[in-house]
Design a protein around this motif. Structure first.
Motif, PDB file in Angstrom:
ATOM      1  N   THR A 177       0.835  -1.211   0.000  1.00 27.63           N
ATOM      2  CA  THR A 177       0.000   0.000   0.000  1.00 27.63           C
ATOM      3  C   THR A 177       0.866   1.257   0.000  1.00 27.63           C
ATOM      4  OG1 THR A 177      -0.201  -0.147   2.424  1.00 27.63           O
ATOM      5  CG2 THR A 177      -1.963  -1.104   1.112  1.00 27.63           C
ATOM      6  N   ARG A 178       1.993   1.205   0.713  1.00 33.05           N
ATOM      7  CA  ARG A 178       2.908   2.354   0.684  1.00 33.05           C
ATOM      8  C   ARG A 178       3.489   2.540  -0.717  1.00 33.05           C
ATOM      9  NH1 ARG A 178       5.933   0.746   4.419  1.00 33.05           N
ATOM     10  NH2 ARG A 178       7.733   0.002   3.243  1.00 33.05           N
ATOM     11  N   SER A 179       3.845   1.423  -1.367  1.00 32.08           N
ATOM     12  CA  SER A 179       4.394   1.488  -2.719  1.00 32.08           C
ATOM     13  C   SER A 179       3.376   2.054  -3.704  1.00 32.08           C
ATOM     14  CB  SER A 179       4.829   0.086  -3.165  1.00 32.08           C
ATOM     15  OG  SER A 179       5.195   0.068  -4.530  1.00 32.08           O
ATOM     16  N   ILE A 180       2.102   1.645  -3.555  1.00 35.16           N
ATOM     17  CA  ILE A 180       1.062   2.170  -4.448  1.00 35.16           C
ATOM     18  C   ILE A 180       0.984   3.688  -4.341  1.00 35.16           C
ATOM     19  CG2 ILE A 180      -1.436   2.280  -4.802  1.00 35.16           C
ATOM     20  CD1 ILE A 180      -1.534  -0.704  -4.018  1.00 35.16           C
ATOM     21  N   ARG A 181       0.971   4.174  -3.109  1.00 36.21           N
ATOM     22  CA  ARG A 181       0.893   5.627  -2.912  1.00 36.21           C
ATOM     23  C   ARG A 181       2.122   6.334  -3.502  1.00 36.21           C
ATOM     24  NH1 ARG A 181      -2.177   4.398   2.006  1.00 36.21           N
ATOM     25  NH2 ARG A 181      -4.069   5.691   1.939  1.00 36.21           N
ATOM     26  N   GLU A 182       3.291   5.768  -3.261  1.00 37.11           N
ATOM     27  CA  GLU A 182       4.515   6.401  -3.763  1.00 37.11           C
ATOM     28  C   GLU A 182       4.537   6.409  -5.290  1.00 37.11           C
ATOM     29  OE1 GLU A 182       7.575   4.195  -1.832  1.00 37.11           O
ATOM     30  OE2 GLU A 182       7.377   5.279   0.078  1.00 37.11           O
ATOM     31  N   SER A 183       4.083   5.316  -5.903  1.00 39.68           N
ATOM     32  CA  SER A 183       4.043   5.264  -7.373  1.00 39.68           C
ATOM     33  C   SER A 183       3.131   6.345  -7.927  1.00 39.68           C
ATOM     34  CB  SER A 183       3.569   3.883  -7.836  1.00 39.68           C
ATOM     35  OG  SER A 183       4.446   2.863  -7.427  1.00 39.68           O
ATOM     36  N   LEU A 184       1.964   6.494  -7.319  1.00 42.08           N
ATOM     37  CA  LEU A 184       0.994   7.478  -7.807  1.00 42.08           C
ATOM     38  C   LEU A 184       1.440   8.905  -7.526  1.00 42.08           C
ATOM     39  CD1 LEU A 184      -2.210   5.528  -6.786  1.00 42.08           C
ATOM     40  CD2 LEU A 184      -1.567   6.122  -9.124  1.00 42.08           C
ATOM     41  N   LEU A 190      -3.198  13.061  -7.153  1.00 44.28           N
ATOM     42  CA  LEU A 190      -3.684  13.694  -5.933  1.00 44.28           C
ATOM     43  C   LEU A 190      -4.554  12.698  -5.185  1.00 44.28           C
ATOM     44  CD1 LEU A 190      -4.113  16.415  -4.296  1.00 44.28           C
ATOM     45  CD2 LEU A 190      -6.148  16.746  -5.724  1.00 44.28           C
ATOM     46  N   GLU A 191      -4.247  12.435  -3.905  1.00 41.78           N
ATOM     47  CA  GLU A 191      -5.054  11.520  -3.110  1.00 41.78           C
ATOM     48  C   GLU A 191      -6.204  12.269  -2.462  1.00 41.78           C
ATOM     49  OE1 GLU A 191      -4.713   8.090   0.374  1.00 41.78           O
ATOM     50  OE2 GLU A 191      -3.040   9.477   0.068  1.00 41.78           O
ATOM     51  N   VAL A 192      -7.408  11.709  -2.572  1.00 40.02           N
ATOM     52  CA  VAL A 192      -8.594  12.320  -1.971  1.00 40.02           C
ATOM     53  C   VAL A 192      -9.372  11.261  -1.201  1.00 40.02           C
ATOM     54  CG1 VAL A 192      -8.765  14.030  -3.808  1.00 40.02           C
ATOM     55  CG2 VAL A 192     -10.073  11.910  -3.981  1.00 40.02           C
ATOM     56  N   GLY A 236     -14.385  18.749 -11.589  1.00 36.55           N
ATOM     57  CA  GLY A 236     -13.928  19.968 -10.944  1.00 36.55           C
ATOM     58  C   GLY A 236     -12.565  20.443 -11.399  1.00 36.55           C
ATOM     59  N   GLY A 237     -11.863  19.654 -12.207  1.00 38.37           N
ATOM     60  CA  GLY A 237     -10.621  20.128 -12.801  1.00 38.37           C
ATOM     61  C   GLY A 237      -9.359  19.403 -12.388  1.00 38.37           C
ATOM     62  N   ALA A 238      -9.455  18.375 -11.535  1.00 38.58           N
ATOM     63  CA  ALA A 238      -8.253  17.628 -11.164  1.00 38.58           C
ATOM     64  C   ALA A 238      -7.697  16.915 -12.393  1.00 38.58           C
ATOM     65  CB  ALA A 238      -8.569  16.619 -10.063  1.00 38.58           C
ATOM     66  N   GLU A 239      -6.375  16.926 -12.537  1.00 39.06           N
ATOM     67  CA  GLU A 239      -5.725  16.269 -13.674  1.00 39.06           C
ATOM     68  C   GLU A 239      -5.595  14.765 -13.443  1.00 39.06           C
ATOM     69  OE1 GLU A 239      -3.573  16.330 -17.432  1.00 39.06           O
ATOM     70  OE2 GLU A 239      -4.801  17.841 -16.415  1.00 39.06           O
ATOM     71  N   LYS A 240      -5.158  14.402 -12.233  1.00 44.17           N
ATOM     72  CA  LYS A 240      -4.986  12.994 -11.858  1.00 44.17           C
ATOM     73  C   LYS A 240      -5.417  12.837 -10.403  1.00 44.17           C
ATOM     74  CE  LYS A 240      -0.915  12.220 -14.817  1.00 44.17           C
ATOM     75  NZ  LYS A 240       0.532  11.830 -14.806  1.00 44.17           N
ATOM     76  N   VAL A 241      -6.235  11.841 -10.119  1.00 40.97           N
ATOM     77  CA  VAL A 241      -6.776  11.705  -8.778  1.00 40.97           C
ATOM     78  C   VAL A 241      -6.893  10.223  -8.437  1.00 40.97           C
ATOM     79  CG1 VAL A 241      -9.183  11.727  -9.530  1.00 40.97           C
ATOM     80  CG2 VAL A 241      -8.612  12.516  -7.237  1.00 40.97           C
ATOM     81  N   TYR A 242      -6.740   9.902  -7.135  1.00 37.69           N
ATOM     82  CA  TYR A 242      -6.918   8.511  -6.724  1.00 37.69           C
ATOM     83  C   TYR A 242      -7.413   8.453  -5.289  1.00 37.69           C
ATOM     84  CZ  TYR A 242      -2.837   8.145  -3.579  1.00 37.69           C
ATOM     85  OH  TYR A 242      -1.958   8.283  -2.527  1.00 37.69           O
ATOM     86  N   GLU A 243      -7.940   7.278  -4.949  1.00 37.45           N
ATOM     87  CA  GLU A 243      -8.325   7.002  -3.571  1.00 37.45           C
ATOM     88  C   GLU A 243      -8.023   5.539  -3.254  1.00 37.45           C
ATOM     89  OE1 GLU A 243     -12.071   7.411  -0.413  1.00 37.45           O
ATOM     90  OE2 GLU A 243     -12.400   7.814  -2.544  1.00 37.45           O
ATOM     91  N   PHE A 261     -13.526  -4.845   1.490  1.00 37.70           N
ATOM     92  CA  PHE A 261     -12.171  -5.009   0.974  1.00 37.70           C
ATOM     93  C   PHE A 261     -11.613  -3.644   0.588  1.00 37.70           C
ATOM     94  CE2 PHE A 261     -15.283  -5.617  -2.359  1.00 37.70           C
ATOM     95  CZ  PHE A 261     -14.790  -4.890  -3.431  1.00 37.70           C
ATOM     96  N   THR A 262     -10.346  -3.611   0.268  1.00 38.93           N
ATOM     97  CA  THR A 262      -9.673  -2.344  -0.043  1.00 38.93           C
ATOM     98  C   THR A 262      -9.481  -2.215  -1.539  1.00 38.93           C
ATOM     99  OG1 THR A 262      -8.527  -2.392   2.071  1.00 38.93           O
ATOM    100  CG2 THR A 262      -7.645  -0.921   0.391  1.00 38.93           C
ATOM    101  N   MET A 263      -9.884  -1.079  -2.063  1.00 36.97           N
ATOM    102  CA  MET A 263      -9.828  -0.826  -3.495  1.00 36.97           C
ATOM    103  C   MET A 263      -9.009   0.434  -3.773  1.00 36.97           C
ATOM    104  SD  MET A 263     -10.901  -1.639  -6.581  1.00 36.97           S
ATOM    105  CE  MET A 263     -12.367  -2.664  -6.416  1.00 36.97           C
ATOM    106  N   LEU A 264      -8.190   0.362  -4.811  1.00 32.66           N
ATOM    107  CA  LEU A 264      -7.571   1.559  -5.368  1.00 32.66           C
ATOM    108  C   LEU A 264      -8.346   1.925  -6.627  1.00 32.66           C
ATOM    109  CD1 LEU A 264      -5.249   3.665  -5.951  1.00 32.66           C
ATOM    110  CD2 LEU A 264      -4.218   1.824  -7.320  1.00 32.66           C
ATOM    111  N   GLU A 265      -8.765   3.180  -6.728  1.00 31.76           N
ATOM    112  CA  GLU A 265      -9.279   3.693  -7.992  1.00 31.76           C
ATOM    113  C   GLU A 265      -8.516   4.957  -8.340  1.00 31.76           C
ATOM    114  OE1 GLU A 265     -13.354   3.831  -9.005  1.00 31.76           O
ATOM    115  OE2 GLU A 265     -13.937   2.169  -7.678  1.00 31.76           O
ATOM    116  N   ALA A 266      -8.150   5.073  -9.619  1.00 31.59           N
ATOM    117  CA  ALA A 266      -7.372   6.228 -10.088  1.00 31.59           C
ATOM    118  C   ALA A 266      -7.905   6.669 -11.444  1.00 31.59           C
ATOM    119  CB  ALA A 266      -5.887   5.867 -10.191  1.00 31.59           C
TER     120      ALA A 266
END
Length: 488
Positions: A177-184, A190-192, A236-243, A261-266
């Protein structure tokens, strides 16, 4: 437990708190092990330390007692262990007797004393005093008895104490999960955070959990996906976003499915299914490098993440598997005959498109060992995907299959609010007709799309299934505290 409760009561009566607020620990067990690892067998020092840990081994023999303490595991290391020794000559008869009377396996204790290497070569602390740090009232599992899978998941705290493999799965999940965040973040995402409680569930075809908000006296659902609110952010204008977030689906529970369960969406503006496929590949390869391997051994063979990540169309893939050409025009009766021939269960209400999707999932998907982007689905598979730019009756969407299991999905996202309204209306009608997994019509989401969203690609990645890929365990092992049927 009764014996331990009596010991707790006796400690209180004697003015020795069984759960003190603070003890002056000077070193962790791991620090002692690294700093004094050079000591030779039988060598003693006058270096004093105060250490603490859980008692996982205990041997009280006459004038000299031995115990093994286990400390806390970290992101990098297993739980360390260190021997402590209590000698009548060092601590006195009364203190040694208290140790023998009060300490049980599972207790947390604090020991102060000199660092030595025993005559048997064991790095140890020769105690000059000790205190109870936390009295364990329930006996811990013994280290030499393997826990059943049921016990492991129901008593994860005990599992983590006695099984390094459980600690390793937890560390691996944290690293991924740390690697996913660092990659993005490296890629400018932008994490929201978006709502878990929702008035209208959507973003996937799944049965939601329903609840009630007393403050507004309205029915609500737990989210089944992250998609629709993330797309509002893109409007709203975000270029790249994930959660990275928890989602909830009120459906079957098995070795690869969980109710939560835990999901990544980008989502990426000006991207499509191809660019988003490149993103998920980078994310998984980065995670593999953090775990330490791009070659994963399974009972089906070795998965080579450095190999080719193929693209496979649903219709060609199914045709090859059944030995007969399947197209968007294949009659429903023919698809039902294939299902019966291969003993695939189906619902009489399914459309030809739904039959194709289910047949592919049952007959082809489990045999895709190497990374494969399964693409060119019929529209029924993903109501939120864009129609294919060159193939009629298909959509621009893929599922990433690795090791015979879906790990993620991606689309060229549908941004036309008129077509999206048609798709959601059809979903809403299906739901009204009894399809509990169909989506609802979300007027607020459609209103957002009507303001205009940029062309975009989007992906979903199941974090639990990614951890399963690298650890080789089932979903109940990758989720720290999985939802379980109550005992009795």
């Amino acid at each position: 437990m009764q014996v331990r409760l009596e010991k707790r009561a006796r400690l209180l009566e004697e003015g020795r708190p069984p759960y003190p607020v603070r003890l002056e620990r000077t070193h962790t067990l791991d620090q002692v092990g690294r700093r004094w690892e050079h000591l030779e067998t039988g060598e003693e020092t006058q270096d004093l330390v105060g250490v603490g840990g859980r008692v996982v081994f205990l041997r009280n023999t006459g004038k000299l007692c031995f115990a093994t303490l286990q400390g806390g595991f970290t992101a990098e290391h297993d739980a360390p262990r260190l021997q402590v020794m209590l000698s009548k000559a060092e601590v006195g008869e009364e203190t040694l007797a208290a140790w023998k009377a009060d300490v049980d396996l599972g207790d947390w204790v604090f020991v102060h004393g000199r660092v030595i290497r025993s005559r048997r070569g064991e790095l140890s602390v020769m105690a000059d005093s000790w205190e109870m740090a936390s009295k364990s009232l329930r006996p811990m599992p013994t280290l030499h008895h393997e826990l059943s899978e049921e016990t492991r998941v129901r008593q994860r705290y005990a599992d983590l104490v006695v099984r390094p493999e459980a600690q390793n799965v937890l560390r691996t999940r944290s690293a991924i999960t740390r690697s996913i965040r660092e990659s993005l973040h490296t890629d400018g995402y932008l994490e929201v955070e978006t709502p878990t409680l929702q008035l209208v569930h959507g973003g996937a075809t799944a049965r939601p959990f329903s609840t009630h908000l007393n403050a507004f006296d309205i029915s609500m659902s737990l989210r089944i996906a992250l998609e629709l609110y993330l797309k509002r952010v893109m409007v709203g204008g975000a270029e790249k976003v994930y959660e990275l977030g928890r989602v909830f689906r009120n459906e079957g529970i098995d070795s690869s499915h969980s109710a939560e369960f835990t999901m990544l969406e980008a989502y990426q503006a000006w991207g499509d299914q191809t660019t988003i496929a490149g993103l998920i590949k980078r994310i998984i390869l980065d995670a593999a490098d953090v775990v330490g391997t791009r070659q994963i051994e399974t009972d089906k063979g070795v998965i080579d993440l450095d190999g080719e990540w193929k693209w496979l169309g649903v219709y060609p893939g199914l045709s090859e598997r059944v030995g007969d050409e399947i197209t968007p025009d294949t009659p429903l009766d023919r698809l039902r005959s294939i299902a019966e021939l291969f003993e695939v269960e189906y619902d009489a209400l399914w459309s030809p498109e739904k039959m194709v999707v289910e047949l592919f999932g049952e007959l082809v998907e489990p045999h895709l060992l190497q990374p494969t982007f399964v693409c060119d689905y019929p529209p029924v598979a993903q109501p939120l995907a864009r129609p294919h730019r060159s193939e009629p009756n298909k959509i621009e969407a893929w599922d990433l299959i690795i090791g015979g299991m879906e790990r993620g999905t991606g689309f060229s996202e549908l941004i036309d609010p008129v077509i999206q309204r048609e798709r959601l209306t059809a979903q809403s009608l299906a739901r009204a007709a009894g399809d509990v997994e169909a989506m609802q019509l979300d007027e607020d989401f459609l209103q957002a799309l009507e303001f205009g969203a940029p062309p975009m690609g989007g992906l979903g990645l199941g974090v639990d299934r990614l951890v399963m890929l690298f650890t080789g365990v089932g979903i109940r092992e990758t989720i720290l505290f999985p939802l379980l049927k109550p005992l009795g």
